[in-house]
Structures are given as C-alpha cells and as structure tokens.
Scaffold this active site. Structure first.
Site, PDB file in Angstrom:
ATOM      1  N   ASP A 193      34.890  23.510  44.075  1.00 54.17           N
ATOM      2  CA  ASP A 193      34.237  23.845  42.807  1.00 54.17           C
ATOM      3  C   ASP A 193      32.764  23.479  42.930  1.00 54.17           C
ATOM      4  O   ASP A 193      32.324  22.990  43.979  1.00 54.17           O
ATOM      5  CB  ASP A 193      34.912  23.136  41.619  1.00 54.17           C
ATOM      6  CG  ASP A 193      34.864  23.991  40.354  1.00 54.17           C
ATOM      7  OD1 ASP A 193      33.766  24.452  39.984  1.00 54.17           O
ATOM      8  OD2 ASP A 193      35.929  24.214  39.750  1.00 54.17           O
ATOM      9  N   HIS A 268      31.628  29.404  40.855  1.00 51.71           N
ATOM     10  CA  HIS A 268      32.031  27.993  40.923  1.00 51.71           C
ATOM     11  C   HIS A 268      31.871  27.417  42.324  1.00 51.71           C
ATOM     12  O   HIS A 268      32.678  26.594  42.752  1.00 51.71           O
ATOM     13  CB  HIS A 268      33.495  27.831  40.464  1.00 51.71           C
ATOM     14  CG  HIS A 268      33.643  27.675  38.980  1.00 51.71           C
ATOM     15  ND1 HIS A 268      33.178  26.591  38.291  1.00 51.71           N
ATOM     16  CD2 HIS A 268      34.216  28.487  38.048  1.00 51.71           C
ATOM     17  CE1 HIS A 268      33.449  26.733  36.994  1.00 51.71           C
ATOM     18  NE2 HIS A 268      34.065  27.876  36.825  1.00 51.71           N
ATOM     19  N   GLU A 334      35.356  32.507  35.432  1.00 55.30           N
ATOM     20  CA  GLU A 334      34.057  32.140  34.849  1.00 55.30           C
ATOM     21  C   GLU A 334      32.864  32.458  35.746  1.00 55.30           C
ATOM     22  O   GLU A 334      31.972  31.635  35.907  1.00 55.30           O
ATOM     23  CB  GLU A 334      34.053  30.637  34.518  1.00 55.30           C
ATOM     24  CG  GLU A 334      35.109  30.253  33.516  1.00 55.30           C
ATOM     25  CD  GLU A 334      35.133  28.758  33.218  1.00 55.30           C
ATOM     26  OE1 GLU A 334      35.263  28.425  32.041  1.00 55.30           O
ATOM     27  OE2 GLU A 334      35.037  27.947  34.164  1.00 55.30           O
TER      28      GLU A 334
HETATM   29  C1  ACM Z   1      39.626  27.524  34.279  1.00 50.24           C
HETATM   30  O1  ACM Z   1      40.059  26.676  33.478  1.00 50.24           O
HETATM   31  N1  ACM Z   1      38.327  27.759  34.352  1.00 50.24           N
HETATM   32  C2  ACM Z   1      40.497  28.284  35.135  1.00 50.24           C
END
Ligand code: ACM
Ligand code: ZN
Length: 768
Positions: A193, A268, A334
């Site tokens: 991440d 991410h 996201e």
């Molecule tokens: C997430 O909670 N962004 C998968």
C-alpha cells in the site's frame, strides 16, 4: 438428617450432574452434534491410528499431538496398539464436502473421517474445543458424541493490512492460529500500500530498502501525520523476506489456510514510487508516505508506460513463485485518476487503445495483468472498483463498497467474495465508542456481524453459486500493536466464522453468546485481548397506526435496560425497560445497559425526539431511498429524529433523483407550517435540492401548492451544512402533504464529480 445421609445425597447429586452431558461450546456450530452418554478420557494410553500410506496427514497429527502436549503434558502415541485410539480415516464416499468431517466419540475410541486433510485438521480443532485451552492438570474428558460437519462457504477470509503498520512474523502466526481455531481458511495478506511495501522482491531491492521505511510518526493520529521532510530518518517499518513468507505459507498450510497475497495496482502504491519514481506519470522523486495526510505525491503507476507493465510482471512472477494460492489479489481500489488525466503517456494509451476514459484505462491495466496472471495458471481477484470501465474476463470481485459490486459481478457469472464495509470492516468500532480505542469510525458490533448474510437478497438462486464466501478486513491506520489487533478481531471473527461455516437455520444469537463464554474464558487464560461486547442501548423509533413509539434494545441477552425521559442520568433506580413506550411530547430518552448490577456504559445512550403533527405518520415515496441510507426505516421522515452533520445516521439518501414524499396525517388537520430538513456534504456528493415544493390535499388526489422554496446555500460550500426548507401554511386544512425536493443537475462545477449524479439527503418533514 444426619451428616452421613447428607454426604450420600450430595454424592448422588454430583453423579447425576456428571452424567448429564453439557453440549460443548463449539464455534462455529457444527451442522449436527448429538451428545451421547459417557466420555472418552484423553490420557497417556491414547494412540492415534492412521494408515501409514496417508503420510500427508502427519502435519495435522503433529499439530494435535503438540496441542495436547501443551495443554496437559500428555504425549499421545502414534500407531501403537492400545485400548484407546483416535482413528483417522480418509473416505471419499462420505456425504460431506471437501473440508467436512465426521466425528464419533465413544468411551474407547474416537473416529475422525474426512475426504481429505482439511477435514482431519478441522476434526482435531473441534475436539480441542471440548477440553480446556491452556495448561491444566484436569482430566481431559471428551463427551461421547456424533458430529457431522462441513462448511457452508469455500472462502472464509480474514484480511490483515501490514502496510499501514508493519507487524512481525510472530504476530502473523498468532493471527493464523486464531483463524485456524475457528476454521477460517483464507488469509488475505495486504502486503502493498502507499505507506509501506512489505514483500521482498529480489529483482527490485529498493521496493523494500526504500519503500518499506518511513519517518516514524506513530504517536500522531493517522490523518494528521505531516509529510516527511528531506533529511528526516526513515527508520519505521519493515518487510518480510521471501524465506519468511515461505515460512508463513507453510505454517498456514498445516492449518488449512491459504495465504492470498495482495499486490496493489494501479493505485495505492506510493511506496513503490518512492523506490522507483520512474514508475509514476510525473517521474518525480517522493519520500515514503508517513500517514494519511499528503499532497503532490503520486500513488499510481503510469498506465501509459510499457516499462511499468514489465516491472509489475516481474514482481508478480516472484509473487506467484512464492504463493501457491490460486487467487492473486491485485487491489484496484480507490485509484485517483487525476494524474492519468494530465499524463501524455496515459492519454496516448487511451487514444491508441480506443478507450473512452480513465475508468477504461484502469480496466485496460487490469485486463492486461489478468492475461499475464492467467498465463501462469492463476486467477485475479480485486476490489469492486475493477468493475468500472469493464470487468476482466475471469476476475473474481471482492465487494467492499456495500454489496452492489458483488451482486453485479455474480450476475455476470463472476466469482465474488462479500466483504461489505458494514459489517465486515473490523477496523470500525464494535462498541462505545466511549471507552473504545480510537477507530476509523463506523459501528460494526458483534451482533451485526453475527446477523450478516453473505448471499444478498437481490441475487437470484441460480447465482448463489458465485458467492464464494465472506471476509473481514482489518485495516491498520489506527492499529499499531498486537494487543489492539486481537481486540478488533476478537470476538467478531468468531461471529463471522459461524456465518460462513454453519447452516443459516442454526444461527441463534443467545446460544452463540452461551458458547462464547467458554472462548472468553480461554482468551482470558491465554492473555488475549478481546471486546466483551456491545452494551450500547439502541434507541429506536417505531411508528404504528400514525403514532410514534420508542423501542430500546441491547445486544446482551442477559442484561437489562434502565432509562429516563426527563433528561436525568439513568441508574438502576430508573425505569426498567419492559416494552416500547409512546412519544407524545418532545423528549430526550437516556438509557443504559445493566448487567449483574453494574452499568456497562461509560455514557448513557441518548436520543431526542421532536413532536409535530406528522409524528409516526406513514411516508410514501415516489422514488425509493437508497438501501445504503435506511436510517430508521420507511418512516424516517416522520420519526421525530433530527439528523446531525454526519450523514451516517437519521438521513434518507436519494440517489440521482427528486425526493417526492407524501405523508398521510390520518385525518384532516389544521396546518400552520411545513418544514423539510436537508443536508449538504460536498465531499460525499450530497447537495441541497435546487428547490422544494410544498403541496397539501384533503383527499390524497387533488393537491394544491402552498409554496416553492428555492435553495440559497451555495453548492460549493464545503463545510457540511443543514438547511430547513420551511413554508407557512396559514392554518389551511389538510390530511395529505406532498413535498417535492428537486435534484440539482449533477455535482457542481469544480467538484471531483462535476456533472455526475448527486445525492439528496433529508431527515424529517415537520408539520406544525
Ligand atoms: C478498501 O477498503 N479501500 C478496499
Ligand atoms: Zn501516465
């Protein structure tokens, strides 16, 4: 009675008790469990018998032998001729699924029969839940019983984010042990991440020498952590070597747990950009991200750059060589696509491939990676955003933004794992929130998890087969210690374990709570941290026959509720709640849960009600409110509860539509004024309606307009705002009231969703 008779009497009484078998507290509850008379005493005489040809069972045998030795010091014999045996049998013809098992316990023999390894280890796990869980000198007595057991779902998952905070191999093993004890079988390891790259990749050493280390700001709340400054020491973090990862995979494998690695892309991945800036659109150098507060940093791979695909494929090659899992999780959530909008390479890719927009560019990225992963005989799974711009042909979908993505994918005959934020995000509060460790928000209580049904109601029967199962996610922005991880997982994981394993028909909250006591006792003895449960009183409006009443609920089956309506703090001398009570004047209900004479709340639950002529009246909508904003049910607009600035409660949300609500007051009344409360929350795409029209009628057919009120709140006002749209009705007579809140034509100029559909949120229609 003389003493001797008393002694004899109590002896007989004790015998009776020991003969009456208590059902063991097994979680998840087996499909069928019949207790018989007698016990199998597990002592030094016991031997495990299994065909030597079934050498593959040895790790399971070893696991059980070690567990019994830890608890009691007893060393179980293997394949030795004794009078007391535990016999393991692999039998392909038994009528349980691949992870199922049968157990028969008699005073001299225990038989565990399964189709394969998984069932044998689960048989052992079940037996371990019939005896003490920590070191004891007590006799290990297993009740005689017959068990038939198999899981309902194939994917029984737990996720752990090791990027936001890094956790040791020892902690990962503890987590795996807990999963195994409750027959969870999939460990989703969130290894990549923005704030840390946690897996050694031999070809790209900087991913971990740079991307795994950041400036230590652990003492600051996640969202407030400033960006690192040049020269600050990036000494916080860590990563797993490939050898350590192999160790975890093997450790999990013995416990029938598949480790699914998540290698995020295309967003991410600020950690990868910190290591190799050339992977981003700008190519700019950036320091590793410290937390949730950042500007001018890149989180995305450049989707127009061929070198990025070579890099990602190299990484995945090493990942696939390490992990035997059929599924490789490629993230996909996201993705902030603004970098792609500005990047010449990304735009050139869009043009060359004939893509419509950046959503399709992400889809292009994912499809290309899917092809690569499929070529290695594996499958991809990704967060539900991978549906946007077109789903890759064989992708499985993890539905986290509610169930919508899961439903959509299952209807397209794609496999799905359900992990909706409510109730599957275990980083959310489970009680309080007073007295609870600071959490990201939400309220996913033990009972909410226990009541969860992974097959959405919207799905037709022939699509059920695509729901692989469910999973809980533990994001760790707010979690830095092993004690805190335990606390967030226990006991909610036990509730989820029962949801994904046991038949729906056997779900029983009170019985689950009864069994939970044995597990709490074990957690206490093992020094594991856990939440004792949610004792917050739920104050709920109920409308019936045009009247409003209040119902008080507690999740604890054994506790009682005490309440006040005069504003005072409730104590054990206040009203004991027995049944719902009417609201006939404006009042504030305060309530506490009391268990064994003790108030279980740091702060009473509290809810104010406003009264007006429409209180408890039936509301009919022309277009439905969103199922994600149910608030207090169909009559939320007349429940006397005003919404707060946070949009999570008390508001009905209407998605991309006008709000047209008609209220029946039950009889003709004199009306002085009508008001509707609306919310604007710019960041959540919730805007004031353009205008609100108020109409009245005596017969419900012929409506006359009183007035139309235009909105005067600027749509670019970013602070959350509530506005009451109000008209005076000058004592007109009416039985029916119709309120029409007109939607705006899409999110305003300059908003991230400019031109896209906006929401209308309303809390109450107040008729005076
Ligand atoms: C997430 O909670 N962004 C998968
Ligand atoms: Zn680019």
């Amino acid at each position: 009675m003389n003493h001797r008779i008393i002694l004899l009497f109590s002896f007989l009484f004790a015998c009776q008790i020991s003969n009456a078998q208590k059902e063991p507290s097994i979680i998840p509850k087996p499909v069928s469990l019949i207790i018989n008379k007698g016990n199998f005493i597990l002592d030094q005489q016991v031997s495990i018998k299994y065909a030597i040809a079934q050498k593959s069972l040895f790790p399971a045998v070893n696991y059980f032998v070690a567990a019994i030795n830890d608890i009691s010091g007893i060393k179980i014999n293997l394949n030795k001729k004794t009078d007391k045996i535990i016999e393991l049998k692999i039998d392909n013809t038994i009528s349980v699924n691949n992870e199922g098992y049968l157990i028969k316990v008699t005073p001299t023999q225990i038989n565990i029969t399964a189709k394969g390894y998984a069932g044998i280890i689960y048989g052992f796990q079940t037996l371990l839940q019939t005896i003490p869980q920590v070191r004891t000198n007590a006799i290990l007595s297993i009740p005689c019983m017959d068990i038939i057991d198999e899981p309902r779902f194939k994917w029984r998952g737990m996720h752990l984010d090791v990027s936001r905070h890094f956790f040791s191999i020892a902690l990962v093993k503890t987590n795996i042990d807990l999963m195994a004890a409750y027959k969870m079988n999939t460990f989703h390891w969130h290894l990549v991440d923005d704030q840390g790259w946690r897996i050694e990749i031999k070809k790209y050493p900087k991913l971990t020498s740079v991307g795994a280390w950041r400036v230590d700001q652990t003492s600051l709340v996640w969202g407030t952590r400033p960006q690192a400054l040049p020269g600050e020491d990036p000494n916080y973090g860590g990563y797993y070597t490939q050898e350590q990862i192999k160790e975890i995979i093997a450790y999990a494998g013995i416990r029938n747990i598949t480790v699914v690695p998540e290698i995020e892309m295309p967003g991410h991945i600020a950690s990868a950009i910190a290591a190799y800036p050339e992977l981003s659109c700008s190519g700019n150098f950036q320091l590793p991200m410290t937390g949730g507060n950042y500007k001018n940093m890149s989180s995305n791979y450049c989707a127009g750059n061929e070198a990025v695909f070579h890099f990602v494929e190299d990484v995945l090659t090493e990942v696939i060589n390490l992990f035997p899992s059929k599924f490789i999780h490629i993230g996909g959530d996201e993705v902030d696509k603004t970098d792609w909008q500005k990047c010449a390479k990304c735009q050139a890719r869009i043009k060359k491939e004939g893509l419509k927009n950046e959503d399709e560019l992400q889809s292009y990225f994912v499809k290309r990676i899917e092809k690569f992963i499929n070529s290695k005989n594996r499958k991809i799974i990704g967060w539900d955003e991978i549906l946007e711009g077109g789903l890759a042909p064989e992708a499985a979908v993890m539905s986290w933004r509610g169930e919508k993505g899961g439903i959509q994918a299952a209807n397209m005959n794609h496999l799905v794992v359900m992990t909706p934020g409510t109730p599957c995000y275990f980083d959310n509060y489970q009680a309080g929130p007073e007295g609870e460790p600071l959490a990201i928000g939400g309220f996913n209580t033990l009972k909410k998890v226990y009541d969860y049904e992974p097959i959405p109601k919207e799905l037709n029967k022939e699509k059920y087969q695509y729901v692989l199962g469910a999973q809980a996610n533990l994001w760790t922005e707010f979690i830095t210690t092993s004690a805190h991880i335990e606390y967030m997982v226990l006991p909610r994981m036990l509730a989820l374990a029962e949801v994904v394993w046991s038949p729906v028909s056997s779900r029983n909250w009170n019985d689950f709570n009864r069994r939970l006591k044995y597990h709490f006792n074990a957690f206490d003895q093992k020094g594991l941290h856990y939440s004792p449960g949610n004792y917050t009183v739920d104050i709920r409006p109920i409308s019936k026959d045009n009247k409003l009443a209040v119902e008080l609920l507690t999740e604890s089956p054994e506790a009682k509720i005490y309440y006040t309506t005069d504003g005072s703090i409730p104590t054990i001398s206040s009203n004991l709640y027995q049944q719902s009570f009417p609201v006939s004047s404006s009042l504030t209900v305060k309530a506490v849960t009391i268990l064994n004479g003790k108030i279980m709340n740091l702060k009473p639950a509290e809810q104010s009600f406003v009264t007006h002529l429409a209180l408890g009246a039936e509301v009919k909508y022309k277009t439905a409110y969103s199922k994600y904003y149910l608030a207090n049910g169909p009559n939320t607009l007349t429940d006397g509860i005003r919404g707060k600035l946070s949009h999570s409660q008390s508001w009905h949300g209407i998605d991309n539509n006008d709000l047209v609500a008609t209220i029946d007051l039950g009889k003709v009344k004199e009306i002085k004024s009508i008001t509707i409360g609306c919310l604007q929350n710019y960041n959540s795409w919730i805007f004031m309606p353009a205008s609100v029209q108020f109409e009245i009628s005596e017969d419900g057919q012929n409506f006359v307009s009183i007035s139309k009120v235009e909105n005067d709140i600027p749509l670019d006002l970013k602070a959350a705002t509530i506005k009451d749209f109000k008209v005076m009705a000058n004592s007109k007579q009416a039985r029916y009231i119709r309120v029409t809140a007109k939607k705006i034509e899409g999110c305003p100029k300059g908003h991230p969703g400019e031109g896209k559909p906006a929401w209308i949120f309303a809390d109450e229609i107040i008729v005076e």
